[in-house]
Design an enzyme around this catalytic site. Structure first.
Site, PDB file in Angstrom:
ATOM      1  N   HIS A  57     -29.659  -8.977 -19.247  1.00 38.88           N
ATOM      2  CA  HIS A  57     -28.717  -7.726 -18.656  1.00 38.88           C
ATOM      3  C   HIS A  57     -29.214  -6.460 -18.698  1.00 38.88           C
ATOM      4  CE1 HIS A  57     -25.845 -10.731 -20.257  1.00 38.88           C
ATOM      5  NE2 HIS A  57     -26.182 -10.746 -21.380  1.00 38.88           N
ATOM      6  N   HIS A 220     -22.296 -13.281 -18.419  1.00 34.42           N
ATOM      7  CA  HIS A 220     -23.224 -14.709 -18.318  1.00 34.42           C
ATOM      8  C   HIS A 220     -22.791 -15.513 -17.226  1.00 34.42           C
ATOM      9  CE1 HIS A 220     -22.957 -12.881 -22.450  1.00 34.42           C
ATOM     10  NE2 HIS A 220     -24.353 -13.073 -22.316  1.00 34.42           N
TER      11      HIS A 220
END
Lengths: 334, 334
Positions: A57, A220
C-alpha cells in the site's frame, strides 16, 4: 507477471532497504523484527504514534514516518498483517514517556495482531497505550478480510492530523479521541479498472473484463459493491461521492478535505481529471473544498483505479492538517 | 482502453483544470493559450524559466512550476508539442526583466516550436532569451521523434538546479551555462514492462509479449535498444547503469544524484526495490550517492516501467538541489 523485482521472497526486504537508504535523513529501519522509525527518534514527552499492516500500500505507512506524523510503522509481508512482535518492538523503541497510540486499519488480521501487541505492551506499561481503528471505506459492511467497514485511504488523514496534534503536545487520550473523530468524519470509496497482482501469487487477484470496473473495491482487491461497465469519470465520481455523502457524510455548507488517491497503477493525469470531476460534484452539493490532496497515498500494488475520500473538517483539524510535516511521502512547512 | 476520463477530447483540459484547482496556492492556469504560471508571479529581476511539451509526462512540467523551480510550463496535447503561441504568451507573462530561459527536451517538434517562440520573443526583446536543450537519454542516438539523444527524466534535475540558481539571482547566461552543465552531467536509461496507451489512439502504442521488456524505451513508447526477455531487477539495473556510465558517465569517486523514476503505472514498492539495486551497483562502482529521488517525475501515461538517472554533482549543484522548492510535485524547505 511483470514486476520490477528479483525474487518474490525478497520483495519486502529489498524494497524496504531501498526506502530506508533513500530517506536516511528521515527514517531508520530496524530489521529484527522489522519496523521503520524516525531517524532522529521521538522527542521526550510526546505521544508516540505507530501504524502498520501488510505491505503493498506504499507509501502507507512507512512513507508517513517522520516529524508531524508517525513515529513508527511496522510493514508486514505483501497484504499480510505485520506481527505482534514487530508492533511490540516498535512501541518499545519509540515510547517517549507519554504513551503509545496504535493506528490500525480495520482488517481482521491487523486488528487481532495489534490487539495482542497492545495487550502485551499494556502489561508492561499500564494505561499508557490506546488504539484508533480506522474504517472509512463506505463501500461495504463486512468483506473478505474484515468485519465491519474497511480502513483505507482515510487512514492517511487520521495519521496526518493526529500526528500534528501529538507533535503539538496533545496527550494520549486527546490523540485517541481526535483520531476517532477524524475517522468518523471521513468516508472513502474506491474503484478498480484492473486487478492488482500479488507477487507470491503471480497472477491477478481477480478477473475483470476489458469493459468492466469493480465499484467499491478494497485495497487488497476485495470485492466491492458491484461489477459495472466502464463509466466516464464524471459518472464514476458521482456514484462514489453519492455513496460517501449518503450516510453521515458531509452536507451543504460543510468544509471538506478532498483526497483523490491513486491505487498504484494510475497516472497522475487521470487522478487530476478525477479530482476535477469530484470537485465539481462537491461544489454542486454545496460543499466547500477546504484542502486537497491528489496522488498515490494508499495503494494496492499495481492496481489501476482510484479512491475518493471526503473528510469533514473544522478549524482544529485544518490547523493540524496545515502543520509542518516531514516524511518521505508528505512534506510541507519544513 | 481503460482510463479514468470522460472523453478523449477533454483529457488535457479537465486534468489541467483539476491540477490548477488542487494547487491554486502554487499555480494559476492561463487558458487562451494554455500555460501554467506561479500563483504569486515571478519576482522582478529574476530570470524566468519556462518549459513545456506534450502532456502525459505528469508531473513534468506543470508540477514543477513554483518557487525555486519553473516560472511557467506550456502543456501540449498528449505526446504533442506545445505550440509557439503558448510559449510566447508564457514568456510575455513571466518575463520579469532579467530574460527568459527555455528548457526544452530534445524532441524535434518541441525543438522546432520552442525555436519559433524564442525567435518571436527575441525580435521583441533582443538578447533576453536563451535555451537549454536536454538530451540525457543514453539509450539511442536518433529515435522516432528525435534527432540525437532524447531529453527525459534528467530534465527534472536541470529544472530543479537551474531553478534554484535563478531564485538566488543568477543571470541568464549563468543559468543557461549551468543548465547545460547539469544536462551534460546527467545520463538516463529507461525500461518498459508494458506499453502506454494514448487516449486518442485507444490502444497500446506498441506490442510487448508477456515475457518481454523494452530496454531503453523512450517516454512516448519509442523503441529502445532492444527487446529483451523479463529480467530480474538487479540485472536490469546493472544494464541500465552500465549504459549510463559507459560514455562520459560518472566514475569511481564521483558523487552522484540518483533518480529512480516511475513511468506512471509502476508501484512505489517496485521503484524502491530498483533504487536498492541501483544503489548497490553504484556503490560497487565506487560512486557516492550524494542525493536520491524516487517516484513518478517524468512519466509516460500508464506505462509500467522505470528509468534510472545519474547526475554527477559537485558542491554548487548540491547546494542548488537542496535549496527550498515549493511546487506541486517537489517540495522541501518551505
Amino acid at each position: 507477471m511483470k514486476k520490477l523485482i528479483n525474487s518474490v521472497d525478497n520483495v519486502l526486504n529489498e524494497s524496504l532497504r531501498g526506502f530506508g537508504a533513500a530517506h536516511s535523513d528521515i527514517v531508520s529501519v530496524n530489521w529484527e523484527p522489522k519496523f521503520v522509525q524516525r531517524a532522529g527518534g521521538t522527542a521526550k514527552g510526546k505521544v508516540a504514534l505507530i501504524s502498520g499492516g501488510g505491505s503493498g500500500h506504499e507509501p502507507l505507512h512507512a512513507g508517513f514516518v517522520g516529524q508531524g506524523m508517525l513515529d513508527a510503522a511496522c510493514p508486514g509481508e505483501v497484504f499480510t498483517s505485520s506481527t505482534p512482535d514487530q508492533m511490540l518492538a516498535a512501541a518499545q523503541a519509540v515510547d517517549a514517556g507519554a504513551g503509545v497510540l496504535f493506528i490500525v486499519k480495520n482488517y481482521s488480521g491487523d486488528v487481532m495482531n495489534f490487539e495482542m501487541a497492545a495487550e502485551m505492551y499494556g502489561e508492561m506499561h499500564e494505561g499508557e497505550q490506546a488504539t484508533v481503528l480506522t474504517n472509512d471505506d463506505v463501500a461495504v459492511e463486512d468483506s473478505l478480510f474484515t468485519q465491519g467497514r474497511r480502513g483505507v485511504a482515510g487512514t492517511v488523514i487520521v495519521e496526518k492530523i493526529v500526528g500534528a496534534a501529538a507533535e503539538a503536545g496533545a496527550d494520549l487520550a486527546t490523540c485517541k479521541a481526535l483520531g476517532e473523530r477524524v475517522n468518523a468524519a471521513s468516508g472513502t470509496m474506491g474503484v478498480a479498472l484492473t486487478s492488482c497482482t500479488v507477487p507470491a501469487a503471480g497472477k491477478p487477484t481477480f478477473e475483470l473484463a476489458e469493459d468492466e470496473m469493480e465499484m467499491g473495491v478494497g485495497i487488497h482487491g476485495e470485492p466491492g459493491r458491484r461489477r459495472v461497465k466502464l463509466m466516464e469519470a464524471d459518472a464514476l465520481a458521482a456514484e462514489m461521492i453519492e455513496a460517501i455523502c449518503k450516510e453521515d457524510g458531509p452536507r451543504s455548507g460543510d468544509p471538506v478535505l478532498l483526497l483523490v488517491n491513486g491505487m498504484g497503477g494510475t497516472p497522475l493525469m487521470e487522478l487530476y481529471l478525477v479530482y476535477d470531476a469530484a470537485r465539481r460534484l462537491c461544489e454542486e452539493r454545496g460543499l466547500t473544498i477546504a484542502r486537497s490532496l491528489v496522488g498515490d497515498y494508499c495503494t494496492s500494488l499495481d492496481m489501476a483505479g482510484c479512491s475518493i475520500t471526503l473528510t469533514k473538517v473544522g478549524d482544529e483539524m485544518l490547523g493540524y492538517w496545515d502543520a509542518p510535516v516531514h516524511t518521505a511521502a508528505l512534506r510541507w512547512g519544513v
